[in-house]
Design a protein around this motif. Structure first.
Motif, mmCIF file in Angstrom:
data_model
loop_
_atom_site.group_PDB
_atom_site.id
_atom_site.type_symbol
_atom_site.label_atom_id
_atom_site.label_comp_id
_atom_site.label_asym_id
_atom_site.label_seq_id
_atom_site.Cartn_x
_atom_site.Cartn_y
_atom_site.Cartn_z
ATOM 1 N N UNK A 197 5.831 5.473 -15.547
ATOM 2 C CA UNK A 197 6.748 4.425 -16.017
ATOM 3 C C UNK A 197 8.180 4.567 -15.502
ATOM 4 N N UNK A 198 8.347 5.235 -14.377
ATOM 5 C CA UNK A 198 9.662 5.310 -13.758
ATOM 6 C C UNK A 198 9.915 4.014 -12.989
ATOM 7 N N UNK A 199 11.109 3.468 -13.102
ATOM 8 C CA UNK A 199 11.418 2.186 -12.482
ATOM 9 C C UNK A 199 12.052 2.372 -11.101
ATOM 10 N N UNK A 200 11.713 1.439 -10.199
ATOM 11 C CA UNK A 200 12.249 1.473 -8.841
ATOM 12 C C UNK A 200 12.645 0.059 -8.423
ATOM 13 N N UNK A 201 13.562 -0.060 -7.470
ATOM 14 C CA UNK A 201 13.913 -1.387 -6.956
ATOM 15 C C UNK A 201 12.755 -1.962 -6.135
ATOM 16 N N UNK A 202 12.769 -3.262 -5.853
ATOM 17 C CA UNK A 202 11.652 -3.898 -5.126
ATOM 18 C C UNK A 202 11.720 -3.637 -3.615
ATOM 19 N N UNK A 203 11.664 -2.366 -3.231
ATOM 20 C CA UNK A 203 11.770 -2.005 -1.823
ATOM 21 C C UNK A 203 10.410 -2.103 -1.135
ATOM 22 N N UNK A 204 10.333 -1.644 0.103
ATOM 23 C CA UNK A 204 9.111 -1.790 0.903
ATOM 24 C C UNK A 204 7.918 -1.102 0.240
ATOM 25 N N UNK A 205 8.101 0.147 -0.182
ATOM 26 C CA UNK A 205 6.993 0.878 -0.803
ATOM 27 C C UNK A 205 6.571 0.208 -2.104
ATOM 28 N N UNK A 206 7.530 -0.234 -2.882
ATOM 29 C CA UNK A 206 7.206 -0.866 -4.165
ATOM 30 C C UNK A 206 6.378 -2.122 -3.949
ATOM 31 N N UNK A 207 6.731 -2.932 -2.963
ATOM 32 C CA UNK A 207 5.975 -4.159 -2.697
ATOM 33 C C UNK A 207 4.529 -3.852 -2.328
ATOM 34 N N UNK A 208 4.324 -2.800 -1.536
ATOM 35 C CA UNK A 208 2.961 -2.453 -1.123
ATOM 36 C C UNK A 208 2.167 -1.861 -2.281
ATOM 37 N N UNK A 209 2.794 -0.997 -3.065
ATOM 38 C CA UNK A 209 2.075 -0.382 -4.177
ATOM 39 C C UNK A 209 1.722 -1.408 -5.252
ATOM 40 N N UNK A 210 2.569 -2.408 -5.443
ATOM 41 C CA UNK A 210 2.280 -3.463 -6.427
ATOM 42 C C UNK A 210 1.033 -4.251 -6.055
ATOM 43 N N UNK A 211 0.781 -4.368 -4.755
ATOM 44 C CA UNK A 211 -0.310 -5.238 -4.303
ATOM 45 C C UNK A 211 -1.515 -4.463 -3.768
ATOM 46 N N UNK A 212 -1.489 -3.124 -3.845
ATOM 47 C CA UNK A 212 -2.547 -2.363 -3.177
ATOM 48 C C UNK A 212 -3.932 -2.639 -3.762
ATOM 49 N N UNK A 213 -4.034 -2.852 -5.056
ATOM 50 C CA UNK A 213 -5.354 -3.091 -5.664
ATOM 51 C C UNK A 213 -5.903 -4.455 -5.273
ATOM 52 N N UNK A 214 -5.095 -5.509 -5.451
ATOM 53 C CA UNK A 214 -5.598 -6.862 -5.188
ATOM 54 C C UNK A 214 -5.784 -7.130 -3.697
ATOM 55 N N UNK A 215 -5.023 -6.457 -2.838
ATOM 56 C CA UNK A 215 -5.129 -6.686 -1.394
ATOM 57 C C UNK A 215 -6.028 -5.665 -0.695
ATOM 58 N N UNK A 216 -6.530 -4.700 -1.455
ATOM 59 C CA UNK A 216 -7.391 -3.690 -0.845
ATOM 60 C C UNK A 216 -6.658 -2.785 0.126
ATOM 61 N N UNK A 217 -5.402 -2.476 -0.201
ATOM 62 C CA UNK A 217 -4.578 -1.646 0.684
ATOM 63 C C UNK A 217 -4.947 -0.181 0.507
ATOM 64 N N UNK A 218 -5.195 0.507 1.620
ATOM 65 C CA UNK A 218 -5.484 1.937 1.533
ATOM 66 C C UNK A 218 -4.270 2.756 1.966
ATOM 67 N N UNK A 219 -4.361 4.068 1.821
ATOM 68 C CA UNK A 219 -3.214 4.929 2.117
ATOM 69 C C UNK A 219 -2.825 4.894 3.588
ATOM 70 N N UNK A 220 -3.802 4.751 4.493
ATOM 71 C CA UNK A 220 -3.468 4.707 5.921
ATOM 72 C C UNK A 220 -2.605 3.489 6.230
ATOM 73 N N UNK A 221 -2.910 2.366 5.602
ATOM 74 C CA UNK A 221 -2.094 1.162 5.774
ATOM 75 C C UNK A 221 -0.674 1.396 5.256
#
Length: 500
Positions: free
Chosen positions: A276-300
């Protein structure tokens, strides 16, 4: 028995020798076939049947001090808007017609050259940029990535990053002001690169560096190793040279280091979010927010970490360095630039987002640098099918080259093109369309171009607000092509406080 053994030995020797000779013969026949397909397209005579223009290009860059784009510029002036370029068994076509730039770059129909971008995906057998935003060839997959990452470059988030940009540039200014005795020599490349890197990792990834100098050394060295590897790889036979093995190993290890850095930081951010640590909407945050619905893996995730880590700092630092170098020739432009900075910024140390839009002449200076010395020369598109373009048949499976460097230096598009003149980008000046594209054009234009220019503006404004920068005597104004365009000798300068 001796006769039989002798006959078998001669037979196997014949097979051993004839195999490579036969393969070489087939290769020569294929090269001849390529020549027949493309020789109707205008272009300079080949200096070698097998190597095409490769030996001429190497000789010109080595003996004349030119970069490869200078040779392309000469050819474009002599042969017109289509120039055939042969290297080994590949033929490419350089296009300098603005309407065709529009056709090929503004459409999503034409993808990037898979031969060139596969080298970015995997370099010397190591996954490098993989299938990140820059190197992804499939348009649908690229579009998904762009949609995920766009919020990290939205105006509202970029406005909120001004604090981080000011903070890191101020750290640089403190170091430079401590050396501002007019005698101490300073490598501006190290200072500018370190600062842009510190800004990039904080704004794009939320990584905080404690000091400008020490913590960047491993990263900057890794990037230099990779750049040297790319420069060496321009010679297609270099990887077979035993003498180059050490450089290849360094490049491979540097890629491993960058990707490992990405894996560790992504792991940390994922665990912190789960706590529950908060972060700004940076590049990593955008990818982690969508990794489940977009099927993003760690290599991506790592692919894009490395992509933005390098792209986020390299072109911007090169632009600032080239601007500082070129302005040494134009004291009147510097005087006008200082007057604008003094009027807009005054003596304040914190530059606000609203100030950037008011620095009109600084914007013109930075645009003119990108016209004359674009860190990224241009881009490519892949023509899949035979196509007649302006009456010329271009065969399918051809790489089309589009160079903003070449078009930016052509008299037919820019008056007196080799003169540095920021007024050509004033609001009332005429600007020809589709002849200037330092951040590419169309759907695949650079996602970070506004962030890049924010960094450049803040840095340039602070430097000209407070310091007088002078290149050391005898320093070359030469440029070098090392993946991006840079000053040849790293820009070594002495510094004094500016007294208005």
């Amino acid at each position: 028995m001796e006769l039989v053994a002798s006959g078998l030995w001669e037979y196997w020797l014949f097979l051993f020798l004839s195999g490579p000779l036969l393969a070489f013969g087939f290769y020569c026949a294929y090269v001849h076939y390529v020549h027949l397909r493309y020789d109707h397209i205008p272009g300079p005579p080949r200096t070698s049947f097998l190597f095409g223009h490769l030996s001429y290009l190497k000789r010109q860059t080595k003996d004349s001090g030119k970069i490869r784009q200078d040779v392309f510029l000469e050819w474009a002036k002599e042969y017109g808007p289509f120039v055939r370029i042969n290297v080994l068994h590949r033929a490419s076509v350089l296009i300098t017609n603005p309407q065709l730039v529009k056709v090929f770059l503004m459409s999503s129909q034409y993808k990037k050259d898979p031969f060139i971008y596969s080298k970015l995906q995997n370099f010397f057998g190591k996954r490098f940029l993989g299938r990140g935003l820059v190197s992804e060839l499939d348009h649908e997959l690229w579009q998904r990535q762009r949609r995920i990452l766009d919020p990290a470059f939205h105006r509202s988030y970029l406005m909120s990053s001004m604090g981080a940009i000011n903070e890191k540039v101020e750290q640089m200014m403190e170091i430079l002001e401590a050396k501002a005795d007019g005698k101490t020599e300073v490598c501006m490349e190290d200072m500018i690169s370190s600062t842009i890197y510190a800004i990039s990792v904080k704004v794009l990834f939320g990584m905080e560096l404690k000091a400008l100098a020490d913590e960047q050394k491993s990263f900057l060295l890794a990037v230099r190793n990779i750049v040297e590897g790319f420069t060496m790889a321009e010679n297609p036979f270099s990887k077979f040279s035993l003498g180059k093995r050490k450089l290849i190993n360094k490049a491979q290890e540097s890629i491993r280091l960058l990707r490992q850095m990405g894996k560790e930081w992504i792991k940390y951010r994922r665990e912190a979010i789960q706590n529950n640590q908060e972060f700004p909407p940076d590049v990593i945050m955008q990818m982690l927010k969508r990794e489940a619905e977009e099927g993003i893996n760690d290599e991506f995730l790592v692919d894009n970490f490395v992509t933005f880590l390098i792209a986020g700092f390299d072109t911007t630092s090169s632009q600032v360095l080239l601007a500082l170098m070129e302005l040494q020739r134009y004291p009147k432009i510097i005087e006008r630039l200082r007057a604008e900075v003094n009027e807009v910024i005054g003596s304040k140390k914190i530059i606000e987002y609203q100030d950037l839009g008011r620095l009109q002449y600084l914007s013109q200076v930075l645009k003119e640098i990108l016209r004359l010395y674009p860190p990224a020369f241009g881009t490519t598109r892949w023509l899949e099918k035979d196509t007649v373009v302006d009456g010329i048949l271009i065969p399918g499976c051809t790489s089309l080259l589009f160079s903003t460097y070449v078009m930016g230096r052509m008299e037919k598009y820019f008056e007196d093109p080799l003169t540095f003149n920021p007024d050509r980008f004033s609001p009332e000046a005429f600007q020809p369309n589709f002849t200037y594209f330092p951040f590419s054009l169309g759907p695949r234009s650079c996602i970070g171009q506004y962030f890049s220019q924010m960094n450049a503006k803040v840095m340039m404004a602070k430097l000209f607000q407070r310091l007088e920068i002078q290149m050391v005597p005898g320093h070359s104004f030469g440029i070098v092509d090392s993946v991006t365009l840079k000053p040849k000798n790293g820009l070594v300068c002495t510094i004094k406080p500016w007294k208005s």
